[in-house]
Scaffold this motif. Structure first.
Motif, PDB file in Angstrom:
ATOM      1  N   LEU A 170     -52.007  -5.388  -1.532  1.00  0.00           N
ATOM      2  CA  LEU A 170     -52.897  -5.069  -0.049  1.00  0.00           C
ATOM      3  C   LEU A 170     -52.927  -3.787  -0.227  1.00  0.00           C
ATOM      4  O   LEU A 170     -53.738  -2.917   0.522  1.00  0.00           O
ATOM      5  CB  LEU A 170     -51.843  -5.950   1.024  1.00  0.00           C
ATOM      6  N   HIS A 171     -51.853  -3.444  -0.763  1.00  0.00           N
ATOM      7  CA  HIS A 171     -51.787  -1.926  -0.142  1.00  0.00           C
ATOM      8  C   HIS A 171     -52.968  -0.631  -1.591  1.00  0.00           C
ATOM      9  O   HIS A 171     -53.487  -0.228  -0.933  1.00  0.00           O
ATOM     10  CB  HIS A 171     -50.290  -1.318  -1.083  1.00  0.00           C
ATOM     11  N   HIS A 173     -55.715  -2.166  -2.466  1.00  0.00           N
ATOM     12  CA  HIS A 173     -57.295  -3.022  -1.860  1.00  0.00           C
ATOM     13  C   HIS A 173     -57.444  -3.202  -0.235  1.00  0.00           C
ATOM     14  O   HIS A 173     -58.369  -3.503   0.039  1.00  0.00           O
ATOM     15  CB  HIS A 173     -58.008  -4.305  -2.617  1.00  0.00           C
ATOM     16  N   ALA A 174     -57.110  -2.716   0.373  1.00  0.00           N
ATOM     17  CA  ALA A 174     -56.727  -2.243   1.599  1.00  0.00           C
ATOM     18  C   ALA A 174     -56.414  -1.266   2.536  1.00  0.00           C
ATOM     19  O   ALA A 174     -55.523  -0.468   2.008  1.00  0.00           O
ATOM     20  CB  ALA A 174     -55.893  -4.260   2.349  1.00  0.00           C
ATOM     21  N   ARG A 175     -56.870  -1.321   3.387  1.00  0.00           N
ATOM     22  CA  ARG A 175     -56.448   0.067   4.413  1.00  0.00           C
ATOM     23  C   ARG A 175     -54.835   0.199   4.859  1.00  0.00           C
ATOM     24  O   ARG A 175     -54.549  -1.838   5.391  1.00  0.00           O
ATOM     25  CB  ARG A 175     -56.907   0.525   5.900  1.00  0.00           C
ATOM     26  N   ASP A 176     -53.922   0.216   5.371  1.00  0.00           N
ATOM     27  CA  ASP A 176     -52.736   0.421   5.962  1.00  0.00           C
ATOM     28  C   ASP A 176     -52.521  -0.479   7.401  1.00  0.00           C
ATOM     29  O   ASP A 176     -51.776  -1.112   7.134  1.00  0.00           O
ATOM     30  CB  ASP A 176     -51.536   1.556   5.584  1.00  0.00           C
ATOM     31  N   ASP A 178     -54.540  -2.257   8.124  1.00  0.00           N
ATOM     32  CA  ASP A 178     -54.576  -4.038   7.994  1.00  0.00           C
ATOM     33  C   ASP A 178     -53.005  -5.152   6.964  1.00  0.00           C
ATOM     34  O   ASP A 178     -53.488  -5.960   7.394  1.00  0.00           O
ATOM     35  CB  ASP A 178     -56.159  -3.895   7.832  1.00  0.00           C
ATOM     36  N   LEU A 179     -52.161  -4.414   6.580  1.00  0.00           N
ATOM     37  CA  LEU A 179     -51.504  -4.898   6.080  1.00  0.00           C
ATOM     38  C   LEU A 179     -50.640  -5.854   7.013  1.00  0.00           C
ATOM     39  O   LEU A 179     -50.588  -6.803   7.042  1.00  0.00           O
ATOM     40  CB  LEU A 179     -51.016  -3.895   5.649  1.00  0.00           C
ATOM     41  N   LEU A 182     -53.013  -8.759   7.164  1.00  0.00           N
ATOM     42  CA  LEU A 182     -53.517  -9.978   6.526  1.00  0.00           C
ATOM     43  C   LEU A 182     -52.274 -10.347   5.744  1.00  0.00           C
ATOM     44  O   LEU A 182     -52.942 -11.122   5.050  1.00  0.00           O
ATOM     45  CB  LEU A 182     -53.724  -8.380   5.322  1.00  0.00           C
TER      46      LEU A 182
END
Length: 213
Positions: A170-171, A173-176, A178-179, A182
């Motif tokens: 997640l880190h 491929h996603a913004r922090d 949004d962790l 998700l």
């Protein structure tokens, strides 16, 4: 003091130092006699377990001060958001109601080392109501508590590895920000995979027993 230090496996000098730092509560006094009880020994075992897990004495002192001031136990135990776990406060008698005569010094120390238990004065705090319910249910089914705690240590290792896998994913491929949002997706994947793995294992186990019969 000498008797308590011996029971805890430390020197009287170390015990005196812990007292001066406020790491253990003061003894009950009757005249010139200072009486220490089981909750003092439990607190010393908590300190030993925390030291083994890498906590500093300053950090442990902060935990002790937080307990004494009545701060939320989840915050004290490091259960920051997000979390689904509800800590449980127990008396020693209530802990015995869950686990009976398997509340031994060895099992108590193992639970402290895992971080499942902590002490707060004369009370014991279990880090998770769900884990408490499941472990006591397994003991009622005849699984020794020592075996439950041993399995829990292995589960912790695999759970940490899974958590690292998903947080790294997640880190990357996603913004922090949004962790946390998700997080349930990762948990759902693990729940589903564990469910299917249990089905496969049980099917293989029952199938091999049937063939053996």
């Amino acid at each position: 003091m000498e008797e308590l230090a011996e029971a805890a496996g430390i020197t009287p000098r170390t015990l005196r130092f812990y007292r001066e730092r406020g790491l253990i509560p003061p003894p009950r006094r009757e005249g010139r006699i200072a009486w220490y009880g089981p909750h003092h020994l439990a607190r010393l075992r908590t300190i030993a377990a925390l030291l083994e897990r890498g906590h500093t004495l300053n950090g442990i002192a902060d935990l002790a001060a937080a307990f004494e001031s009545g701060r939320d136990v989840g915050e004290v135990l490091g259960l920051g958001e997000p979390t689904e776990e509800e800590p449980v406060r127990l008396t020693p008698e209530q802990l015995a109601d869950h686990f009976g005569d398997q509340v031994t010094a060895e099992n108590f120390a193992a639970a402290l080392d895992l971080g499942y238990l902590a002490t707060d004065g004369e009370e014991i705090v279990h880090v998770s109501r769900r884990l408490l319910d499941v472990s006591s249910a397994l003991v009622r089914e005849g699984v020794p508590l020592a075996a439950v705690l041993g399995a829990a240590r292995d589960v912790r290792t695999h759970a940490d590895a899974l958590a690292k896998l998903f947080t790294d994913l997640l880190h990357a491929h996603a913004r922090d920000e949004d962790l946390a949002r998700l997080r349930p997706l990762a948990k759902s994947v693990v729940d589903a995979e564990l469910s299917m793995a249990l089905d496969r294992r049980l099917r293989d186990l029952l199938g091999s027993e049937a063939r053996g019969a």
